[in-house]
Design a protein around this motif. Structure first.
Motif, short mmCIF file in Angstrom:
data_model
loop_
_atom_site.label_atom_id
_atom_site.label_comp_id
_atom_site.label_asym_id
_atom_site.label_seq_id
_atom_site.Cartn_x
_atom_site.Cartn_y
_atom_site.Cartn_z
N ILE A 1 0.84 -1.10 0.05
CA ILE A 1 0.07 -0.19 0.10
C ILE A 1 0.85 1.39 0.10
O ILE A 1 0.39 2.24 -0.83
CB ILE A 1 -0.79 0.19 1.19
CG1 ILE A 1 -2.15 -1.25 1.04
CG2 ILE A 1 -1.56 1.25 1.37
CD1 ILE A 1 -2.83 -1.46 2.33
N LEU A 2 1.97 1.14 0.78
CA LEU A 2 2.91 2.33 1.00
C LEU A 2 3.53 2.66 -0.49
O LEU A 2 3.81 3.57 -0.86
CB LEU A 2 3.72 2.41 2.08
CG LEU A 2 3.25 2.24 3.42
CD1 LEU A 2 4.12 2.19 4.55
CD2 LEU A 2 1.95 3.45 3.72
N ARG A 3 3.92 1.25 -1.03
CA ARG A 3 4.66 1.47 -2.27
C ARG A 3 3.79 2.25 -3.42
O ARG A 3 4.27 3.08 -4.15
CB ARG A 3 5.28 0.20 -2.93
CG ARG A 3 5.80 0.13 -4.09
CD ARG A 3 5.85 -1.27 -4.82
NE ARG A 3 4.54 -1.72 -4.98
CZ ARG A 3 3.47 -1.84 -5.95
NH1 ARG A 3 3.79 -0.64 -6.76
NH2 ARG A 3 2.52 -2.09 -5.96
N ARG A 4 2.44 1.78 -3.37
CA ARG A 4 1.48 2.17 -4.33
C ARG A 4 1.46 3.66 -4.12
O ARG A 4 1.14 4.37 -4.96
CB ARG A 4 0.28 1.59 -4.23
CG ARG A 4 -0.72 1.61 -5.30
CD ARG A 4 -1.92 0.75 -5.54
NE ARG A 4 -1.70 -0.57 -5.85
CZ ARG A 4 -1.36 -1.61 -5.20
NH1 ARG A 4 -1.39 -1.54 -3.90
NH2 ARG A 4 -1.02 -2.81 -5.58
N PHE A 5 1.22 3.98 -2.82
CA PHE A 5 0.85 5.49 -2.55
C PHE A 5 1.96 6.49 -3.13
O PHE A 5 1.81 7.30 -3.42
CB PHE A 5 0.79 5.73 -1.02
CG PHE A 5 0.78 7.20 -0.57
CD1 PHE A 5 -0.50 7.74 -0.73
CD2 PHE A 5 1.82 7.80 0.07
CE1 PHE A 5 -0.50 9.33 -0.38
CE2 PHE A 5 1.78 9.15 0.56
CZ PHE A 5 0.56 9.91 0.38
N ARG A 6 3.32 5.90 -2.96
CA ARG A 6 4.60 6.70 -3.21
C ARG A 6 4.76 6.82 -4.62
O ARG A 6 5.64 7.78 -5.07
CB ARG A 6 5.76 6.32 -2.46
CG ARG A 6 5.76 6.41 -1.00
CD ARG A 6 5.96 7.64 -0.44
NE ARG A 6 7.02 8.28 -0.57
CZ ARG A 6 7.50 9.47 0.09
NH1 ARG A 6 6.40 10.25 0.50
NH2 ARG A 6 8.86 9.79 0.28
N LEU A 7 4.09 6.22 -5.38
CA LEU A 7 4.25 6.25 -7.02
C LEU A 7 3.93 7.62 -7.44
O LEU A 7 4.59 8.27 -8.40
CB LEU A 7 3.26 5.26 -7.62
CG LEU A 7 3.75 3.70 -7.55
CD1 LEU A 7 2.68 2.98 -8.11
CD2 LEU A 7 4.96 3.62 -8.25
N HIS B 1 10.68 5.06 6.91
CA HIS B 1 10.46 6.47 5.95
C HIS B 1 10.84 7.54 6.90
O HIS B 1 10.53 8.80 6.66
CB HIS B 1 9.14 6.37 5.77
CG HIS B 1 8.83 5.32 4.81
ND1 HIS B 1 9.36 5.21 3.33
CD2 HIS B 1 7.92 4.09 4.73
CE1 HIS B 1 8.89 4.35 2.88
NE2 HIS B 1 8.17 3.59 3.57
N GLY B 2 11.38 7.45 8.13
CA GLY B 2 12.04 8.63 9.04
C GLY B 2 10.86 9.56 9.72
O GLY B 2 11.44 10.65 10.01
N LEU B 3 9.59 9.15 9.64
CA LEU B 3 8.75 10.12 10.34
C LEU B 3 8.76 9.94 12.05
O LEU B 3 9.29 9.00 12.34
CB LEU B 3 7.38 9.57 9.90
CG LEU B 3 6.82 10.39 8.58
CD1 LEU B 3 7.67 9.79 7.31
CD2 LEU B 3 5.18 10.22 8.37
N GLU B 4 8.38 10.98 12.55
CA GLU B 4 8.13 11.16 13.93
C GLU B 4 7.12 10.18 14.41
O GLU B 4 6.32 10.08 13.53
CB GLU B 4 8.06 12.66 14.63
CG GLU B 4 9.14 13.51 14.23
CD GLU B 4 10.55 13.06 14.87
OE1 GLU B 4 10.33 12.54 16.04
OE2 GLU B 4 11.51 13.00 14.27
#
Length: 814
Positions: A299-305, A341-344
């Motif tokens: 899901i995250l891969r698809r979102f980042r497209l 992904h480095g978020l807080e």
């Protein structure tokens, strides 16, 4: 009756083109010529031809979604009880007529070819069948949906009986491959377990796992009605990151060399491995983590497209957790955002909570899932850290609103009794919406299992009553009735079941009632033949067909049905000439391999069947049948021929039920408690067209709290007392007085699910059924009104409700 010709614009849409495609696949995909092809070969060739037609719509749908940036819905479910796909696909693509004509010209029967398709063993009950109905409806409504689950190699077990005892054998549905799926070798994600977590010199937590498993994707296109919108079911298969230890293999240690691969592949071998051992519990937990983590990474891969701002994830993605099995999504999504992904942390949790939504399916505390803290820490040390932080955030959030509120009973982690991780609480805390699946169930959620959390978040719980797809559960499984309905009111009901309400006035038309009765009679003849084929038992199709088909569980009360069956047998034996309504009691369902009492109830029913069916004095007045290996295909045979639908769960324990909807839609009358969706079915079909009995949910809860003694109730219920004595004396077990001691003990000493106090009401209501069934014409009038008033119970309506109230995902209008 008229032939269905829906004239839907599918390309190609003529028999010649479809026939050419089938013949081409027969030769070049299956490797057979016509003279040597068997039914299974034709089934594969036809499946591949239909799949080809779906792919164009599949790709068009995907392009359209990307172009319009339509919000996607991701449905995570441990089960997808999809049933055979070929007839579903042909119907949705509008090609039934063409397929029949093509195979008819070859001297072949399309039904035989459809029946040669194996039933995918990807689910066990209502949870998985609901997920399958939702996939069909999301595509029909136009929601951009992707279903995520596990590609079980063996799935749930194949059930057979040996001397009446349930035997579990491996299901082999994939042994000849799966014509519908596309393997995606380029789509693979790593899922980790074990190891340790350390803080690096920047203060960041670093997880060093000790085990890594790869999840590979297999995609199946799911076409909606008309084939215009095609969604995806993506199932994950497991393999070890280390395929083979070559050094060990060359040293002659062949088994050790492949050990990691065997352990990894065990994750996707079997649905619901027994959890009565520590190893079984660990495997179940790993299964849930495996498919949830792989799905979220996808899901995250698809979102980042085409998105760069993580805070927009909830705007473009809605993740629905189907029960607690994928509840690990809460800490896993946070982990991916923080660690990968480095978020807080706080920002990640807010994004996760806005993206995730949780459907609760049960009020049984044990079914909400909780995992021993020790097991969780050993398998998922990083996730446990995150859950502790989520609990701290939750505590701070509550403290800011309610000073001095004790949050310990509501936290995800229960520190008592050795420590547990409570997945229901975790899903609730980490989701923006929590929905029940019937009006009663949703209200009981607020009052019981989530009472404290509901007080903290009063707007989080909402209701979405379940529904069923009318395509599978009427149009396909009951073509005789479907044709009659279309002949009478047109075919708009297939896409929008609300239109079936136009059938109601015809209940008062004597000519229509005769046609309806003829359809039911033919369906019952067909069901009688199916019963004989499966069991060897011959039943009279003019008898009342009384059907209870669902997984075997105490709260579903197959035992109540069995006890009433024995009491009825006694009454018939006492006075065979008392004008009894001939009845066939039909059971089907599987008991979990480690569920001892449920398996004992199956044995009891089979022993009762053996005695009753062999009694010449009773003859056709009463027959008892337990069909083995219940699945979707069996349900499609049973439901059209049923007269009476048994929905007799203990009030307050069945979240919704969907079997009750399928039976009513197909013209069976319901006998049931005011539980789950029975309440709403009663409201829609009318009090005179349903048989309601027994205690209501508040009465059940009060009786359980008061600790009433069931043996006293039995002693005050002569018919029940006689039956219990017979069971104890070995009457049904060839003199073996110990065989059913567990059943007797449950009835007399425990009876948590209130079989004994509901027995008399159930008996009396069944006698009312007997009387009403004798008035054949009026019975069919009631049956017609059941069918006509089930429009609201379409899964299409349910999906529109989710899209509007939860996902905020408007259907695709492209």
């Amino acid at each position: 009756m008229t032939t269905r010709d829906l004239d839907m614009p599918v390309t190609p849409a003529n028999a010649l083109t479809l026939g050419d495609a089938v013949l081409r696949h027969l030769v070049y995909s299956v490797g057979k010529d016509q003279s040597h092809a068997v039914e299974r070969d034709w089934c594969v060739a036809l499946s591949l031809a239909i799949r080809d037609l779906m792919v164009d719509g599949w790709m068009d749908t995907t392009r359209r979604i990307y172009k319009t940036k339509q919000k996607r819905v991701y449905y995570l479910s441990m089960e997808f009880m999809i049933g055979r796909l070929l007839e579903d696909a042909i119907a949705n693509m509008g090609l039934i007529k063409e397929a029949k004509e093509f195979f008819g010209e070859l001297g072949l029967n399309l039904s035989d070819i459809l029946n040669s398709e194996p039933d995918p063993a990807l689910g066990n009950g209502g949870l998985g069948r609901l997920a399958a109905c939702f996939m069909d409806s999301m595509a029909t409504v136009g929601v951009a949906g992707i279903g995520y689950g596990i590609r079980y190699e063996h799935g749930i077990f194949r059930q057979s009986f040996q001397d009446g005892w349930q035997l579990e054998e491996p299901e082999d549905w994939l042994v000849f491959g799966n014509a519908w799926e596309f393997q995606r070798p380029e789509v693979e994600y790593s899922v980790e377990f074990g190891g340790s977590v350390q803080r690096d010199n920047t203060g960041k937590m670093i997880w060093t796992p000790s085990e890594r498993i790869l999840a590979g994707a297999f995609d199946t296109p799911i076409a909606g009605w008309g084939g215009k919108h095609v969604n995806t079911l993506r199932l994950w298969s497991a393999r070890s990151a280390e395929v083979l230890n070559l050094h060990q293999f060359n040293q002659g240690e062949f088994m050790a060399a492949a050990q990691q691969q065997v352990l990894a592949e065990s994750i996707t071998k079997v649905l619901y491995p027994g959890d009565h051992t520590a190893e079984g519990r660990e495997l179940r937990l790993k299964q849930e983590v495996f498919f949830t983590s792989a799905s979220l990474q996808d899901i995250l891969r698809r979102f980042r497209l085409d998105n760069t701002n993580w805070n927009e994830l909830p705007q473009y993605a809605a993740v629905q957790l189907n029960d607690t099995h994928p509840a690990i999504a809460v800490p896993e999504l946070v982990r991916l955002l923080v660690d990968k992904h480095g978020l807080e942390f706080v920002e990640s949790f807010e994004i996760a909570r806005a993206t995730l939504h949780y459907t609760n399916h049960t009020l049984l505390p044990e079914a909400l899932e909780k995992w021993p803290l020790e097991l969780f820490e050993r398998c998922l040390p990083r996730h446990l850290q995150i859950i502790r932080e989520i609990d701290n955030l939750f505590a701070a959030e509550v403290a800011a609103k309610y000073e001095g509120k004790n949050v310990d009973p509501m936290k995800a982690i229960d520190p008592h009794h050795g420590g547990w991780v409570r997945m229901g609480n975790l899903a609730f805390i980490g989701s923006s919406h929590v929905n029940g699946v019937s009006a009663l169930h949703t209200e009981l959620m607020k009052q019981t299992v989530f009472k404290d959390l509901h007080e903290i978040y009063p707007d989080r719980i909402l209701n979405q009553t379940n529904g069923i797809t009318p395509r599978r559960w009427l149009y396909e499984c009951n073509p005789l009735l479907a044709d009659l309905i279309t002949e009478t009111i047109g075919d708009a009901w297939v896409k929008d079941l609300e239109h079936i309400a136009a059938l109601a006035p015809h209940a008062d038309d004597k000519t229509f009632r005769k046609k309806f009765a003829a359809v039911k009679a033919e369906n019952k003849v067909h069901l009688a033949a199916f019963i004989k084929q499966q069991t060897g038992i011959v039943v009279n199709p003019t008898s009342l067909f009384d059907v209870q088909i669902k997984r075997i569980h105490e709260y579903k009360r197959q035992l109540l049905n069995a006890l009433e069956t024995m009491a009825l047998y006694n009454a018939i034996k006492e006075d065979p000439s008392a004008g009894w309504t001939p009845r066939v009691k039909i059971f089907a369902g599987k008991a979990a391999p480690s569920y001892t009492l449920a398996k004992l109830i199956i044995k009891l029913i089979n022993d009762v069947a053996a005695k009753v069916n062999a009694d010449e004095d009773v003859g056709d007045l009463l027959n008892v049948v337990f069909l083995p290996n219940y699945n979707v295909s069996a349900a499609e045979e049973l439901i059209p021929g049923a007269d009476l639908s048994e929905q007799i769960s203990t009030a307050g324990f069945e979240a919704s039920g969907t079997g009750n909807m399928k039976f009513a839609l197909n013209g069976a009358l319901t006998i049931g408690t005011l539980d789950g969706a029975n309440v709403e079915i009663k409201d829609h079909v009318g009090d005179d067209n349903i048989f309601i009995f027994g205690m209501e949910a508040d009465e059940v809860a009060r009786r359980q709290q008061e600790g009433c003694q069931p043996w006293m109730t039995v002693s005050e219920t002569p018919r029940l007392q006689e039956v219990v004595k017979q069971i104890s004396s070995g009457f049904y077990s060839h003199g073996d007085t110990e065989r059913f001691a567990g059943v007797v003990d449950n009835v007399l000493a425990h009876d948590y699910f209130q079989v004994t106090p509901d027995f008399d009401a159930y008996w009396e209501t069944q006698r009312k059924v007997d009387a009403e069934f004798k008035d054949v014409d009026n019975w069919h009038r009631k049956a017609i009104l059941n069918t006509a008033n089930m429009g609201w119970f379409s899964a299409d309506r349910t999906i529109r409700g989710y899209a509007k109230d939860i996902w905020k995902a408007l259907p695709d209008e492209g």
